[in-house]
Enzyme design. Structure first.
Site, PDB file in Angstrom:
ATOM      1  N   THR A 183      -1.035 -22.885  18.940  1.00 21.83           N
ATOM      2  CA  THR A 183      -2.350 -22.498  19.464  1.00 21.83           C
ATOM      3  C   THR A 183      -3.038 -21.425  18.599  1.00 21.83           C
ATOM      4  O   THR A 183      -2.380 -20.557  18.016  1.00 21.83           O
ATOM      5  CB  THR A 183      -2.270 -21.998  20.921  1.00 21.83           C
ATOM      6  OG1 THR A 183      -3.537 -21.435  21.279  1.00 21.83           O
ATOM      7  CG2 THR A 183      -1.206 -20.940  21.137  1.00 21.83           C
ATOM      8  N   GLN A 184      -4.349 -21.519  18.560  1.00 19.09           N
ATOM      9  CA  GLN A 184      -5.145 -20.495  17.859  1.00 19.09           C
ATOM     10  C   GLN A 184      -5.132 -19.170  18.614  1.00 19.09           C
ATOM     11  O   GLN A 184      -5.463 -18.129  18.053  1.00 19.09           O
ATOM     12  CB  GLN A 184      -6.600 -20.973  17.711  1.00 19.09           C
ATOM     13  CG  GLN A 184      -6.756 -22.133  16.757  1.00 19.09           C
ATOM     14  CD  GLN A 184      -8.179 -22.658  16.683  1.00 19.09           C
ATOM     15  OE1 GLN A 184      -9.126 -21.960  17.022  1.00 19.09           O
ATOM     16  NE2 GLN A 184      -8.332 -23.895  16.249  1.00 19.09           N
ATOM     17  N   CYS A 185      -4.783 -19.215  19.914  1.00 16.33           N
ATOM     18  CA  CYS A 185      -4.708 -17.972  20.692  1.00 16.33           C
ATOM     19  C   CYS A 185      -3.494 -17.189  20.223  1.00 16.33           C
ATOM     20  O   CYS A 185      -2.431 -17.758  20.024  1.00 16.33           O
ATOM     21  CB  CYS A 185      -4.504 -18.259  22.179  1.00 16.33           C
ATOM     22  SG  CYS A 185      -5.869 -19.107  22.928  1.00 16.33           S
ATOM     23  N   SER A 234      -0.064  -9.962  -0.929  1.00 12.65           N
ATOM     24  CA  SER A 234      -0.849 -11.201  -0.964  1.00 12.65           C
ATOM     25  C   SER A 234      -0.313 -12.140  -2.048  1.00 12.65           C
ATOM     26  O   SER A 234      -0.630 -13.318  -2.063  1.00 12.65           O
ATOM     27  CB  SER A 234      -2.328 -10.902  -1.218  1.00 12.65           C
ATOM     28  OG  SER A 234      -2.800 -10.106  -0.157  1.00 12.65           O
ATOM     29  N   THR A 257       0.809  -1.228   0.000  1.00 16.39           N
ATOM     30  CA  THR A 257       0.000   0.000   0.000  1.00 16.39           C
ATOM     31  C   THR A 257       0.835   1.267   0.000  1.00 16.39           C
ATOM     32  O   THR A 257       0.467   2.252  -0.628  1.00 16.39           O
ATOM     33  CB  THR A 257      -0.917   0.009   1.253  1.00 16.39           C
ATOM     34  OG1 THR A 257      -1.763  -1.125   1.178  1.00 16.39           O
ATOM     35  CG2 THR A 257      -1.776   1.249   1.328  1.00 16.39           C
ATOM     36  N   ASP A 272       0.036  -7.118   4.612  1.00 16.83           N
ATOM     37  CA  ASP A 272      -0.745  -8.361   4.720  1.00 16.83           C
ATOM     38  C   ASP A 272       0.116  -9.580   5.062  1.00 16.83           C
ATOM     39  O   ASP A 272      -0.255 -10.387   5.909  1.00 16.83           O
ATOM     40  CB  ASP A 272      -1.521  -8.629   3.424  1.00 16.83           C
ATOM     41  CG  ASP A 272      -2.659  -7.633   3.219  1.00 16.83           C
ATOM     42  OD1 ASP A 272      -2.953  -6.866   4.145  1.00 16.83           O
ATOM     43  OD2 ASP A 272      -3.257  -7.634   2.114  1.00 16.83           O
TER      44      ASP A 272
HETATM   45  N1  ASP Z   1      -2.781  -5.465   0.382  1.00 12.61           N
HETATM   46  C1  ASP Z   1      -1.667  -4.667   0.822  1.00 12.61           C
HETATM   47  C2  ASP Z   1      -0.432  -5.529   0.787  1.00 12.61           C
HETATM   48  O1  ASP Z   1      -0.208  -6.294   1.671  1.00 12.61           O
HETATM   49  C3  ASP Z   1      -1.915  -4.126   2.182  1.00 12.61           C
HETATM   50  C4  ASP Z   1      -0.790  -3.270   2.743  1.00 12.61           C
HETATM   51  O2  ASP Z   1       0.194  -2.981   2.115  1.00 12.61           O
HETATM   52  O3  ASP Z   1      -0.918  -2.832   3.883  1.00 12.61           O
HETATM   53  O4  ASP Z   1       0.339  -5.440  -0.149  1.00 12.61           O
END
Ligand code: ASP
Length: 342
Positions: A277-279, A61, A15, A92
């Protein structure tokens, strides 16, 4: 002659450098020139600052182990020429990349600071400016000629965390990351206040870059009512070597006979099962409850207080680097880069 501190910025995307596509209204990664134009303050530092940009830049992502390898190679090739590194990365999957690099870079003694932002640099209220400027300051930080932070870290919203202890906790707040099981390594206010007790020690050995990453792993997140067919199909995915079992609370799982039998059979056939753990806070304590005792008996390994992100990276790293099964089992349960407390 005095040494001029040199920092290398590696821009992968995220971002921070995104701009809005005017036709679709969707945020898309854009090149580093965009960041440079919006943060002219970078040029005011009395450091030599160079940058390398991925081409194409990505939304994190789309991060892949192959890209971690590329990042590790860039650091290796430039290690002697720079005092510190800043990696601009989408938030992310930043915790996964930070974890992976922490394992791949053995005997690290220079700062590798990952940062990014929740709002692009072109937006007036952006958090990207502060994040990048302070990340550079931290990457350049030294005390009597010694690097202050010889670790892979995430700097975000005034806090510096050990990378392999973090997870992305919030998609909306500027305070996007947390490190529930390990204290912050620094807080940035008027001054950057380091927490020397929390910072890892260097081994004094030469950097070794280990780029084998084997992604033949899977995860099984437990939930009340989980079905036999589902469990069976995950445990029998062809080719998987390791499974992260995401358990309840202190590492607990259902005590149903079929569940334990499926798990035991898979372990007998050679699957390595790692209890995480999921925690988000706290630790697996196998044997504390009856519901985890049977996992221990079946040969499930304790992930202690490791994050899911670090568990993924650690498994890929261990399976990717020529270790015997016994070594992998031992190393999984041993802190290698400060990623768990036992
Ligand atoms: N979708 C963006 C990424 O991980 C979110 C970010 O940069 O905060 O590239």
């Amino acid at each position: 002659m005095n040494h001029q501190t040199a920092i290398l910025i590696i821009y992968t995307g995220g971002t921070i450098g995104m701009i809005m596509n005017s036709e679709t209204g969707v945020l898309q990664p854009f090149d580093f020139v965009n960041i440079n134009e919006h943060i002219p303050e970078i040029r005011k530092f009395n450091y030599k600052i160079d940058s390398i940009s991925f081409d194409p830049v990505i939304d994190s992502s789309d991060m892949e182990p192959e890209i971690w390898v590329r990042l590790a190679h860039i650091i290796e090739e430039n290690y002697e020429s720079y005092d510190g590194f800043v990696i601009l990365h989408g938030s992310d999957t930043m915790a996964y990349t930070a974890s992976a690099l922490s394992f791949m870079l053995e005997n690290l003694f220079k700062p590798i600071i990952l940062t990014g932002s929740q709002l692009p640099v072109g937006v007036i209220r952006t958090d990207g400016k502060e994040n990048l400027i302070t990340a550079i300051e931290i990457a350049a930080g030294s005390d009597k000629g010694r690097t202050i932070i010889p670790e892979v870290c995430i700097y975000f919203d005034y806090q510096l965390f050990r990378g392999n202890r973090t997870h992305k906790d919030n998609a909306d707040y500027f305070e996007a990351f947390r490190s529930p099981n390990y204290p912050a390594l620094a807080h940035a206010g008027v001054e950057i206040k380091y927490n020397p007790k929390a910072v890892g020690r260097t081994s004094g050995k030469k950097l070794r870059v280990l780029t084998g990453m084997d992604s033949n792993i899977a995860c099984l997140k437990l939930f009340p009512g989980i079905g036999k067919n589902y469990v069976k199909s995950v445990l029998n995915i062809p080719g998987i070597k390791g499974l992260i079992l995401e358990t309840f609370g202190a590492g607990n799982a259902p005590t149903k006979q079929w569940f334990l039998e499926e798990l035991q059979n898979a372990i007998k056939k050679g699957l390595i099962v790692f209890n995480v753990t999921q925690c988000r806070g706290g630790s697996v304590k196998m044997g504390k409850y009856e519901t985890s005792m049977s996992l221990q008996k079946a040969g499930v390994l304790s992930g202690h207080d490791i994050t899911f992100e670090a568990a993924v990276a650690k498994m890929m790293y261990l399976f990717g680097n020529d270790h015997s099964t016994e070594q992998i089992k031992k190393y999984l349960q041993t802190p290698l880069r400060g990623e768990m407390t036992i």
